[in-house]
Design an enzyme around this catalytic site. Sequence first.
Site, PDB file in Angstrom:
ATOM      1  N   GLU A 260       1.231 -33.299 -19.984  1.00 49.36           N
ATOM      2  CA  GLU A 260       1.813 -34.179 -21.024  1.00 49.36           C
ATOM      3  C   GLU A 260       0.640 -34.834 -21.723  1.00 49.36           C
ATOM      4  O   GLU A 260      -0.042 -35.674 -21.122  1.00 49.36           O
ATOM      5  CB  GLU A 260       2.684 -35.269 -20.364  1.00 49.36           C
ATOM      6  CG  GLU A 260       3.953 -34.776 -19.747  1.00 49.36           C
ATOM      7  CD  GLU A 260       5.035 -34.477 -20.770  1.00 49.36           C
ATOM      8  OE1 GLU A 260       4.822 -34.733 -21.970  1.00 49.36           O
ATOM      9  OE2 GLU A 260       6.087 -33.979 -20.354  1.00 49.36           O
ATOM     10  N   CYS A 294       2.166 -42.380 -26.564  1.00 54.71           N
ATOM     11  CA  CYS A 294       1.832 -41.016 -26.996  1.00 54.71           C
ATOM     12  C   CYS A 294       2.774 -40.509 -28.073  1.00 54.71           C
ATOM     13  O   CYS A 294       2.408 -39.696 -28.888  1.00 54.71           O
ATOM     14  CB  CYS A 294       1.872 -40.088 -25.794  1.00 54.71           C
ATOM     15  SG  CYS A 294       3.426 -40.201 -24.899  1.00 54.71           S
TER      16      CYS A 294
HETATM   17  P1  NAD Z   1      -7.317 -39.847 -19.992  1.00 57.20           P
HETATM   18  O1  NAD Z   1      -7.084 -38.409 -20.333  1.00 57.20           O
HETATM   19  O2  NAD Z   1      -8.628 -40.438 -20.279  1.00 57.20           O
HETATM   20  O3  NAD Z   1      -7.054 -40.114 -18.434  1.00 57.20           O
HETATM   21  C1  NAD Z   1      -5.826 -39.782 -17.810  1.00 57.20           C
HETATM   22  C2  NAD Z   1      -6.062 -39.645 -16.323  1.00 57.20           C
HETATM   23  O4  NAD Z   1      -6.911 -38.526 -16.079  1.00 57.20           O
HETATM   24  C3  NAD Z   1      -6.731 -40.835 -15.649  1.00 57.20           C
HETATM   25  O5  NAD Z   1      -6.132 -41.038 -14.395  1.00 57.20           O
HETATM   26  C4  NAD Z   1      -8.172 -40.353 -15.491  1.00 57.20           C
HETATM   27  O6  NAD Z   1      -8.870 -40.993 -14.436  1.00 57.20           O
HETATM   28  C5  NAD Z   1      -7.966 -38.895 -15.198  1.00 57.20           C
HETATM   29  N1  NAD Z   1      -9.113 -38.017 -15.494  1.00 57.20           N
HETATM   30  C6  NAD Z   1     -10.084 -38.202 -16.397  1.00 57.20           C
HETATM   31  N2  NAD Z   1     -10.930 -37.140 -16.398  1.00 57.20           N
HETATM   32  C7  NAD Z   1     -10.451 -36.267 -15.486  1.00 57.20           C
HETATM   33  C8  NAD Z   1     -10.854 -34.967 -15.069  1.00 57.20           C
HETATM   34  N3  NAD Z   1     -11.909 -34.346 -15.589  1.00 57.20           N
HETATM   35  N4  NAD Z   1     -10.115 -34.345 -14.130  1.00 57.20           N
HETATM   36  C9  NAD Z   1      -9.021 -34.949 -13.619  1.00 57.20           C
HETATM   37  N5  NAD Z   1      -8.595 -36.168 -13.969  1.00 57.20           N
HETATM   38  C10 NAD Z   1      -9.296 -36.817 -14.919  1.00 57.20           C
HETATM   39  O7  NAD Z   1      -6.129 -40.637 -20.728  1.00 57.20           O
HETATM   40  P2  NAD Z   1      -5.925 -42.201 -20.829  1.00 57.20           P
HETATM   41  O8  NAD Z   1      -6.937 -42.751 -21.766  1.00 57.20           O
HETATM   42  O9  NAD Z   1      -5.792 -42.770 -19.469  1.00 57.20           O
HETATM   43  O10 NAD Z   1      -4.465 -42.260 -21.522  1.00 57.20           O
HETATM   44  C11 NAD Z   1      -4.244 -42.145 -22.889  1.00 57.20           C
HETATM   45  C12 NAD Z   1      -3.853 -40.714 -23.243  1.00 57.20           C
HETATM   46  O11 NAD Z   1      -2.678 -40.336 -22.533  1.00 57.20           O
HETATM   47  C13 NAD Z   1      -3.474 -40.568 -24.714  1.00 57.20           C
HETATM   48  O12 NAD Z   1      -4.075 -39.396 -25.215  1.00 57.20           O
HETATM   49  C14 NAD Z   1      -1.961 -40.412 -24.685  1.00 57.20           C
HETATM   50  O13 NAD Z   1      -1.410 -39.711 -25.772  1.00 57.20           O
HETATM   51  C15 NAD Z   1      -1.755 -39.695 -23.403  1.00 57.20           C
HETATM   52  N6  NAD Z   1      -0.367 -39.862 -22.943  1.00 57.20           N
HETATM   53  C16 NAD Z   1       0.501 -38.812 -23.043  1.00 57.20           C
HETATM   54  C17 NAD Z   1       1.822 -38.973 -22.650  1.00 57.20           C
HETATM   55  C18 NAD Z   1       2.807 -37.842 -22.732  1.00 57.20           C
HETATM   56  O14 NAD Z   1       3.840 -37.919 -22.082  1.00 57.20           O
HETATM   57  N7  NAD Z   1       2.558 -36.793 -23.504  1.00 57.20           N
HETATM   58  C19 NAD Z   1       2.245 -40.202 -22.144  1.00 57.20           C
HETATM   59  C20 NAD Z   1       1.333 -41.255 -22.065  1.00 57.20           C
HETATM   60  C21 NAD Z   1       0.010 -41.075 -22.462  1.00 57.20           C
END
Ligand code: NAD
Length: 489
Positions: A260, A294
């Site tokens: 997502e 998002c």
């Molecule tokens: P992010 O991608 O920076 O981090 C998300 C998670 O991934 C965190 O727990 C982080 O620690 C982990 N992570 C980071 N690098 C990783 C790696 N290499 N391998 C595994 N895990 C890793 O996102 P964020 O800044 O926490 O959240 C904002 C983003 O989330 C926005 O882009 C938003 O659109 C998206 N989002 C999407 C939805 C949806 O349902 N489509 C819902 C909410 C948020």
Amino acid sequence: MNDLVPAEGTPLLIGGKLLPGGSGVFATVDPATEEILGHAANASAADMDAAIAAARTAFDSTDWSRDHAFRAHCVRQLRDALRAHIEELRTITIAEAGAPVMLTSGPQLEGPVGDLSFAADLSENYSWATDLGTAEQMGINSRRQIRREAVGVVGAITPWNFPHQINLAKLGPALAAGNTVVLKPAPDTPWCAAVLGALIAEHTDIPAGVVNIVTSDSHGIGAQLVEDPRVDMISFTGSTRTGRAVMTGGAVNLKRTFLELGGKSAAVVLDDADIATAVSYTAFSVAVHAGQGCALTTRLLVPRAAYADAVAAAAKTMAGMRPGDPNNPGTICGPLISAAQRDRVERYLEIARAEGGRIVTGGGRPEDRSRGFFIEPTVIADLDNNATVAREEIFGPVLVVIPHDGDADAIRLANDSPYGLSGSVWGTDPERIDRVVNGIRTGTLSVNGGLWYHADAPFGGYKQSGIGREMGVAGFEEYLETKLIATPA
Ligand code: NAD
């Protein structure tokens, strides 16, 4: 902070035990005040290794995946434990995620807690086996049956913007389907996940190892979960960039990957719409939770003839939504989650200016807030759909208003994006609306303000907004394998 948070910091949950982190603790910060709220256990690589081992053992050596009624009971226990502590959870959610209190009676807390009922009911009522009847192949008649089974160990990786919604929208269906889980929440909102650990350990019959919660300030702990061959599936919500890394990391052992991701959704206003309502609704929605959603429609596509009026109306709505204390029941736009996120939004505002954009309202930090990561709701005009702020996800309260030249042009512009998460259509003529709905390539669409968020409604993205669906029966089935059994008839 309250009874759910021990003074020494929240613990990890590994193999049914509440444990300190191998790498000590890390701070969690109130984004509205910049004050340190307290601490959370900081997991080491050895902690993550132990959590994965515990989840693997629980899946392989217990009846968890086969006892549908027991799982339904456990998921309901978790829902009831959360409800019994809802006020402590509300305090944590407001303080840690900066979520306006008004949202905690909906998608920020009470909504997803209630949605656990849907998952529990599915565990009890789902058709786990389907008879396909008999078929002849090379002279042999066989009776075929399809069985649905849990995938196995699920690694759930979540962001900070709607922590309960996303943690529980993964945990509920994954458990109800019979999986065991290692949950790795975002470093910005460890408490929202860690408190689940204490409630699970102390108030439910969920067996040891079925749920493990591993908080950490390191993204590397997430990457470790993705790459471990003992994990069968990753359920990830976060940015498209990290989603790509998750897919690549999981490819090493061809892991099932459910994603997502981000969005840059369009609100399409047709020329027969109530334009004032469409514009003010869209502007309002983009300022909710400081634009950290998002699915928000951050590109507003309006008929060219109505452009000047639409820009003025959007600016009026946005200017009226002053960023405020999330504890205040009237606050809709709280703080951004961190200084880094505020820097990111400010960088995009600079890019908008440099590319010729006009900041009609907002554009910086509010003067009346000297502490906290606040940013003013902002309307940008005079850019087209190729501008950086029209193409990239900002994740702040920033609306870009773009003119269109009729329905076909509006569809073209809505689709001219690497993302395809959500959107809205505003108009009067049902046939025109339907043509636009059919033309837009996204996973979710609202028509004239319809609300799509519900436990039974599948949510997810086309294109680079994701793979798979969360919520609904479709979301539950993401966590299932399909087994076909053939017996001579
Ligand atoms: P992010 O991608 O920076 O981090 C998300 C998670 O991934 C965190 O727990 C982080 O620690 C982990 N992570 C980071 N690098 C990783 C790696 N290499 N391998 C595994 N895990 C890793 O996102 P964020 O800044 O926490 O959240 C904002 C983003 O989330 C926005 O882009 C938003 O659109 C998206 N989002 C999407 C939805 C949806 O349902 N489509 C819902 C909410 C948020």
